[in-house]
Motif scaffolding. Structure first.
Motif, PDB file in Angstrom:
ATOM      1  N   GLU A 144      -7.134   8.436   2.030  1.00  0.00           N
ATOM      2  CA  GLU A 144      -5.924   7.630   1.956  1.00  0.00           C
ATOM      3  C   GLU A 144      -5.290   7.494   3.344  1.00  0.00           C
ATOM      4  O   GLU A 144      -5.412   8.382   4.189  1.00  0.00           O
ATOM      5  N   LEU A 145      -4.593   6.380   3.535  1.00  0.00           N
ATOM      6  CA  LEU A 145      -3.739   6.213   4.709  1.00  0.00           C
ATOM      7  C   LEU A 145      -2.425   6.931   4.446  1.00  0.00           C
ATOM      8  O   LEU A 145      -1.759   6.699   3.433  1.00  0.00           O
ATOM      9  N   GLY A 222      -1.745  -2.978   6.915  1.00  0.00           N
ATOM     10  CA  GLY A 222      -2.319  -3.632   5.740  1.00  0.00           C
ATOM     11  C   GLY A 222      -3.713  -4.168   5.964  1.00  0.00           C
ATOM     12  O   GLY A 222      -4.242  -4.913   5.120  1.00  0.00           O
ATOM     13  N   ASN A 223      -4.351  -3.785   7.061  1.00  0.00           N
ATOM     14  CA  ASN A 223      -5.728  -4.243   7.319  1.00  0.00           C
ATOM     15  C   ASN A 223      -6.498  -3.177   8.076  1.00  0.00           C
ATOM     16  O   ASN A 223      -6.856  -3.342   9.242  1.00  0.00           O
ATOM     17  N   ASN A 239     -10.459  -1.113   2.160  1.00  0.00           N
ATOM     18  CA  ASN A 239      -9.552  -1.612   3.180  1.00  0.00           C
ATOM     19  C   ASN A 239      -8.140  -1.564   2.621  1.00  0.00           C
ATOM     20  O   ASN A 239      -7.934  -1.842   1.431  1.00  0.00           O
ATOM     21  N   THR A 240      -7.179  -1.203   3.470  1.00  0.00           N
ATOM     22  CA  THR A 240      -5.800  -1.123   2.994  1.00  0.00           C
ATOM     23  C   THR A 240      -5.283  -2.484   2.524  1.00  0.00           C
ATOM     24  O   THR A 240      -4.266  -2.545   1.829  1.00  0.00           O
ATOM     25  N   GLU A 293      -9.605   3.546   9.972  1.00  0.00           N
ATOM     26  CA  GLU A 293      -9.750   2.760  11.197  1.00  0.00           C
ATOM     27  C   GLU A 293      -8.479   2.837  12.050  1.00  0.00           C
ATOM     28  O   GLU A 293      -7.360   2.753  11.537  1.00  0.00           O
ATOM     29  N   LYS A 294      -8.651   3.010  13.345  1.00  0.00           N
ATOM     30  CA  LYS A 294      -7.590   3.062  14.357  1.00  0.00           C
ATOM     31  C   LYS A 294      -6.730   4.329  14.267  1.00  0.00           C
ATOM     32  O   LYS A 294      -5.857   4.518  15.108  1.00  0.00           O
ATOM     33  N   VAL A 295      -6.986   5.156  13.264  1.00  0.00           N
ATOM     34  CA  VAL A 295      -6.187   6.376  13.116  1.00  0.00           C
ATOM     35  C   VAL A 295      -7.020   7.593  13.488  1.00  0.00           C
ATOM     36  O   VAL A 295      -6.696   8.312  14.428  1.00  0.00           O
TER      37      VAL A 295
END
Length: 305
Positions: A144-145, A222-223, A239-240, A293-295
């Motif tokens: 999860e994000l 959101g992406n 994908n979020t 992604e990116k995190v």
């Protein structure tokens, strides 16, 4: 920036993940300013979030000035990682926030977000073992994000919600399905009558980390691609953009009658691919990699309790 919490000489500290390794921020402050004393927010991520822009500005300056000094950098593989926020007041998770996940688990999505809590006893950091409880045989994964709150708020307007975000992290919402859905659980009850406490908050059931990525690093929450692997085999991929309720909506709903405070975490739900839908569960010796992604990528071994 990508910020993290770690332990050095038995003391929790705040660090920054940079190209050369982990920048020890208290050490960088002492070196640059010629003093042994460093501000308290360099020892507490929650305090850093509370102080906001002035403290974050100090951190950015330390990163700019210290990132190239090898004496201030640590090997990421050598540190004891902590959850990025080791001491949140609240951890709020969202049930069935991806339509495809609802379909695989035969749960209709709610009309508004349904939140349940997880507790600090469940928090572990990157590299820490997920302890498979001796009382559970259906231990599942959920990438999860995670949204880390940086500004106090209540009844937050959706249009202002992203201004309350300190950063984003990765959460693995580990779930004990045999406790969440006990044998003989009434079929007529929907997903929101489940046993959330035992099913979600046993010890080590909330791996979090490895870092907090600030909003400028992430862009549109959101992406973002989400992936979870067990022993190198992809189990979840989403994908979020598939969330039913996006980050602004979740912050808005979470703040209804409840004050969100800096350091609180909202975990935004999981995409399809959970083990319960496949009849697969975590076992001793497994390695779980949860990535946003990116995190960052959160890695945890699984061990029998």
């Amino acid at each position: 920036m990508k910020l993290l919490s770690f332990v050095k000489d038995g003391i929790p500290r705040v660090g920054a993940l940079v190209a050369g390794g982990v920048l020890d921020l208290p050490l960088a402050y002492s070196s640059i300013h010629g003093t042994e004393a460093a501000p308290d927010f360099l020892y507490s991520m929650r305090r850093l979030a509370e102080l906001g822009d002035p403290a974050v500005g100090v951190v950015r300056e330390l990163i700019d000035r210290g990132r190239s000094d090898s004496d201030l950098l640590l090997d990421p593989s050598s540190i004891k990682w902590l959850p990025p926020i080791p001491d949140p007041e609240k951890i709020l998770c969202v049930a069935v926030n991806y339509k495809a996940h609802g379909e695989e688990t035969k749960h209709a999505p709610p009309e508004k977000p349904y939140f349940f809590p997880k507790f600090r006893n469940a928090l572990i950091g990157n590299g820490d073992p997920i302890l498979k409880p001796r009382v559970s045989y259906r231990v599942d994964w959920e990438v999860e994000l995670g949204v880390v709150i940086g500004r106090r708020g209540k009844y937050v307007d959706e249009k202002e919600a992203l201004n309350h975000v300190f950063g984003y992290t990765v959460v693995n919402d580990v779930s004990m399905r045999d406790w969440q859905f006990p044998p003989g659980w009434p079929e007529k009850l929907n997903a929101f009558g489940q046993n959330w406490i035992w099913g979600k908050s046993m010890d080590s059931a909330t791996p979090m980390g490895p870092v907090i990525a600030t909003p400028d690093e992430v862009g549109d929450p959101g992406n973002l691609k989400l992936t979870l692997k067990v022993n190198g085999e992809t189990q979840q991929e989403g994908n979020t953009g598939g969330m039913i309720f996006g980050v602004p909506q979740l912050i808005h709903w979470a703040s209804q009658g409840l004050t969100l405070r800096p350091g609180d975490v909202i975990s935004t739900g999981t995409p399809q691919g959970v083990g319960e839908a496949k009849g697969k569960y975590l076992k001793n010796g497994d390695t779980v990699e949860a990535e946003v992604e990116k995190v960052g990528k959160l890695v945890n071994p699984v061990k029998d309790e």
